[in-house]
Design a protein around this motif. Structure first.
Motif, PDB file in Angstrom:
ATOM      1  N   GLY A 202      -0.557   7.936  -0.742  1.00 43.48           N
ATOM      2  CA  GLY A 202      -1.976   7.915  -1.576  1.00 43.48           C
ATOM      3  C   GLY A 202      -2.712   8.255  -0.843  1.00 43.48           C
ATOM      4  N   PHE A 203      -4.101   8.123  -1.062  1.00 44.74           N
ATOM      5  CA  PHE A 203      -5.390   8.402  -0.205  1.00 44.74           C
ATOM      6  C   PHE A 203      -5.617   7.545   1.033  1.00 44.74           C
ATOM      7  N   LEU A 204      -4.905   6.470   1.045  1.00 44.98           N
ATOM      8  CA  LEU A 204      -5.071   5.474   2.191  1.00 44.98           C
ATOM      9  C   LEU A 204      -4.846   6.185   3.537  1.00 44.98           C
ATOM     10  N   SER A 205      -3.174   6.933   3.448  1.00 49.98           N
ATOM     11  CA  SER A 205      -2.988   7.574   4.629  1.00 49.98           C
ATOM     12  C   SER A 205      -3.928   8.633   5.131  1.00 49.98           C
ATOM     13  N   LEU A 206      -4.701   9.148   4.395  1.00 47.94           N
ATOM     14  CA  LEU A 206      -5.794  10.368   4.630  1.00 47.94           C
ATOM     15  C   LEU A 206      -6.858   9.782   5.361  1.00 47.94           C
ATOM     16  N   MET A 207      -7.181   8.362   5.320  1.00 44.28           N
ATOM     17  CA  MET A 207      -8.415   7.881   5.742  1.00 44.28           C
ATOM     18  C   MET A 207      -8.381   7.713   7.344  1.00 44.28           C
ATOM     19  N   PRO A 208      -9.182   8.571   7.928  1.00 42.36           N
ATOM     20  CA  PRO A 208      -9.068   8.619   9.484  1.00 42.36           C
ATOM     21  C   PRO A 208      -9.827   7.289  10.137  1.00 42.36           C
ATOM     22  N   ASP A 209     -10.317   6.503   9.160  1.00 43.63           N
ATOM     23  CA  ASP A 209     -11.119   5.296   9.958  1.00 43.63           C
ATOM     24  C   ASP A 209     -10.775   4.045   9.341  1.00 43.63           C
ATOM     25  N   ASN A 210      -9.603   3.994   8.442  1.00 44.59           N
ATOM     26  CA  ASN A 210      -9.278   2.677   7.835  1.00 44.59           C
ATOM     27  C   ASN A 210      -8.625   1.811   8.554  1.00 44.59           C
ATOM     28  N   ILE A 211      -9.524   1.006   9.272  1.00 42.08           N
ATOM     29  CA  ILE A 211      -9.007   0.197  10.555  1.00 42.08           C
ATOM     30  C   ILE A 211      -8.084  -0.802   9.695  1.00 42.08           C
TER      31      ILE A 211
ATOM     32  N   PRO B  15       0.798  -1.139  -0.050  1.00 43.19           N
ATOM     33  CA  PRO B  15      -0.148   0.238   0.020  1.00 43.19           C
ATOM     34  C   PRO B  15       0.928   1.220   0.029  1.00 43.19           C
ATOM     35  N   ASN B  16       0.288   2.249  -0.760  1.00 35.12           N
ATOM     36  CA  ASN B  16       1.118   3.555  -0.800  1.00 35.12           C
ATOM     37  C   ASN B  16       0.639   4.405   0.333  1.00 35.12           C
ATOM     38  N   ASN B  17       1.754   4.696   1.107  1.00 33.69           N
ATOM     39  CA  ASN B  17       1.398   5.733   2.307  1.00 33.69           C
ATOM     40  C   ASN B  17       1.508   7.141   1.915  1.00 33.69           C
TER      41      ASN B  17
ATOM     42  N   VAL C 106       1.097  -3.344  10.250  1.00 31.52           N
ATOM     43  CA  VAL C 106       1.800  -2.751  11.229  1.00 31.52           C
ATOM     44  C   VAL C 106       2.783  -1.769  10.717  1.00 31.52           C
ATOM     45  N   THR C 107       3.109  -1.750   9.636  1.00 35.60           N
ATOM     46  CA  THR C 107       4.117  -0.951   8.801  1.00 35.60           C
ATOM     47  C   THR C 107       3.452   0.118   7.682  1.00 35.60           C
ATOM     48  N   LEU C 108       3.839   1.284   7.432  1.00 29.07           N
ATOM     49  CA  LEU C 108       3.206   1.987   6.238  1.00 29.07           C
ATOM     50  C   LEU C 108       4.490   2.538   5.570  1.00 29.07           C
TER      51      LEU C 108
ATOM     52  N   ILE D  15      -4.643  10.648  -9.345  1.00 30.77           N
ATOM     53  CA  ILE D  15      -4.862  10.433  -8.155  1.00 30.77           C
ATOM     54  C   ILE D  15      -3.951   9.194  -7.604  1.00 30.77           C
ATOM     55  N   PRO D  16      -3.112   9.284  -6.722  1.00 33.23           N
ATOM     56  CA  PRO D  16      -2.171   8.094  -6.168  1.00 33.23           C
ATOM     57  C   PRO D  16      -3.321   7.282  -5.782  1.00 33.23           C
ATOM     58  N   GLY D  17      -3.087   5.947  -6.294  1.00 37.38           N
ATOM     59  CA  GLY D  17      -4.129   5.061  -5.629  1.00 37.38           C
ATOM     60  C   GLY D  17      -3.536   4.143  -4.523  1.00 37.38           C
ATOM     61  N   HIS D  18      -4.230   2.854  -4.347  1.00 33.23           N
ATOM     62  CA  HIS D  18      -3.592   1.949  -3.313  1.00 33.23           C
ATOM     63  C   HIS D  18      -2.280   1.535  -3.256  1.00 33.23           C
ATOM     64  N   THR D  19      -1.519   1.077  -4.252  1.00 25.43           N
ATOM     65  CA  THR D  19      -0.340   0.208  -4.335  1.00 25.43           C
ATOM     66  C   THR D  19       0.652   1.098  -4.904  1.00 25.43           C
ATOM     67  N   ILE D  20       1.880   0.919  -4.325  1.00 26.61           N
ATOM     68  CA  ILE D  20       2.962   1.310  -4.947  1.00 26.61           C
ATOM     69  C   ILE D  20       3.883   0.076  -5.142  1.00 26.61           C
ATOM     70  N   MET D  21       4.624  -0.129  -6.200  1.00 29.52           N
ATOM     71  CA  MET D  21       5.642  -1.218  -6.405  1.00 29.52           C
ATOM     72  C   MET D  21       6.837  -0.798  -6.999  1.00 29.52           C
ATOM     73  N   ALA D  22       8.195  -1.309  -6.239  1.00 30.24           N
ATOM     74  CA  ALA D  22       9.386  -1.028  -6.646  1.00 30.24           C
ATOM     75  C   ALA D  22      10.102  -2.421  -7.135  1.00 30.24           C
ATOM     76  N   ILE D  23      10.688  -2.138  -8.446  1.00 22.70           N
ATOM     77  CA  ILE D  23      11.369  -3.309  -9.068  1.00 22.70           C
ATOM     78  C   ILE D  23      12.864  -3.056  -9.016  1.00 22.70           C
ATOM     79  N   TYR D  24      13.682  -3.802  -8.035  1.00 22.58           N
ATOM     80  CA  TYR D  24      14.999  -3.542  -7.689  1.00 22.58           C
ATOM     81  C   TYR D  24      15.893  -4.646  -8.677  1.00 22.58           C
ATOM     82  N   GLN D  25      17.279  -4.323  -8.899  1.00 22.64           N
ATOM     83  CA  GLN D  25      18.020  -5.250  -9.601  1.00 22.64           C
ATOM     84  C   GLN D  25      19.345  -5.513  -8.446  1.00 22.64           C
ATOM     85  N   LYS D  26      19.625  -6.652  -8.234  1.00 26.37           N
ATOM     86  CA  LYS D  26      20.669  -6.856  -7.225  1.00 26.37           C
ATOM     87  C   LYS D  26      21.854  -6.946  -8.054  1.00 26.37           C
TER      88      LYS D  26
END
Length: 350
Positions: A230-239, A226-228, A247-249, A333-344
């Motif tokens: 995005g709009f998720l972080s602004l929802m005051p009652d999204n339990i 989840p993208n912290n 547990v982590t954002l 509008i930034p949505g629910h998900t963020i995705m990172a693609i890394y190369q070792k």
């Protein structure tokens, strides 16, 4: 109300964070270290466990009181270094919690686990080619092996029912943690991926290190969460964005810090736009803040109060009417998900 797809139980049984909360008189201080980078943290918000337990009962008819034990209050702490936000103490859901939540979704939202159409998976699978050895942490969904039959797939899953069902269908899904896999399969996989898992992990540093250890030099690690920002972080009652579910954002800065610390190359970081299924939740959020003067929460979370409940009901009703009007604006509008693609890195093999 936003209801994201339930996570793999692999996430819900993560190792407990060994940090301790230091108390000063009646207040919880912010002297604990970040579970990802070890840096100092500051307080973002406080959250009443009693309110959280009551909301789970009211919305889902699920009792989460046992998960919290004697804990009465949670702190949300933001790291000054990697910008990770994490709840303290980091209380994660148990197997019973996820069984109860899955039962609720199955009854009221049939097909909630049909996530093959999600753009996150489509984008991730574009980076997997025939013959690749792919490890998915939290592999109960089986989206990848069903759509990419030419890859050599291993899934890690801690829910015994999901493991048994996958194995009956002929898929290589194992009841292991990624830390166990890393000890026996170092530098073995071409791609290591996880989707909506890391936000359930109390010890994200150990999780990321194990994923990287499983990866061959030059291989790809894909993390979607989840993208912290995005709009998720602004929802005051999204339990569902609170313990014992999340547990982590994480946000873009946090994902960039992972690359910097482990010397990974960022191939891409994709902030997905608002999905059609989330438009009503976003419209509700707009109306909720427009009615903010009626509930006047002084904190980041609002889980009780007659004024808030009234504003919430009005906002939900207005969202049904106005969500279709978002149209093409939703793409910005930034949505629910963020995705990172890394190369070792190839040269070091680390």
């Amino acid at each position: 109300m936003l209801v994201p797809a339930p996570p793999s139980p692999h996430a819900s049984r993560a190792l407990a964070n060994e940090e301790s909360v230091i108390r000063n008189n009646s207040n919880i201080t912010t002297l604990t270290a970040c579970p990802l980078c070890g840096g100092s943290r500051r307080q973002s918000a406080r959250l009443s466990v009693a309110n959280l337990v009551a909301e789970y009962r009211r919305r889902f008819d699920v009792d989460v009181a046992r998960c919290f034990g004697h804990t009465q209050e949670l702190l949300l702490l933001r790291c000054n270094g990697c910008d990770l936000e994490a709840f303290e103490p980091p209380i994660t859901g148990d197997a019973r919690f996820y069984r109860d939540m899955s039962a609720w979704w199955d009854t009221r939202m049939p097909g909630h686990d049909d996530i093959a159409h999600k753009p996150t998976y489509r984008r991730a699978m574009q980076h997997m080619k025939s013959g690749d050895k792919v490890l998915e942490v939290g592999g109960g969904t089986l989206v990848i092996p069903r759509h990419l039959k030419a890859v050599s797939y291993v899934g890690l899953e801690l829910d015994p029912h999901s493991v048994e069902a996958a194995q009956r269908q002929g898929f290589d899904v194992r009841p292991e943690r990624v830390e166990e896999q890393a000890r026996s399969n170092q530098a073995h996989y071409d791609v290591v991926c996880s989707f909506q898992v890391i936000e359930h992990i109390a010890a994200p540093r150990d999780f990321v290190e194990a994923c990287i250890a499983c990866l061959r030099p030059g291989g790809l690690m894909i993390i979607a969460c989840p993208n912290n920002q995005g709009f998720l972080s602004l929802m005051p009652d999204n339990i569902l964005n609170m313990p014992p579910h999340h547990v982590t954002l994480l946000n873009r800065r946090t994902l960039e810090w992972i690359a910097e610390h482990w010397r990974l190359q960022i191939k891409n970081i994709v902030e997905e736009p608002l999905e059609h299924s989330d438009r009503r939740a976003f419209a509700r959020l707009i109306w909720l803040y427009a009615l903010g003067r009626f509930w006047r929460s002084s904190g980041r979370f609002a889980l009780e109060g007659r004024g808030f409940r009234t504003a919430s009901r009005i906002s939900s009703a207005m969202a049904r009417l106005t969500a279709p009007l978002l149209g093409s604006v939703a793409a910005a509008i930034p949505g629910h998900t963020i995705m990172a693609i890394y190369q070792k890195p190839v040269e070091t093999g680390k």
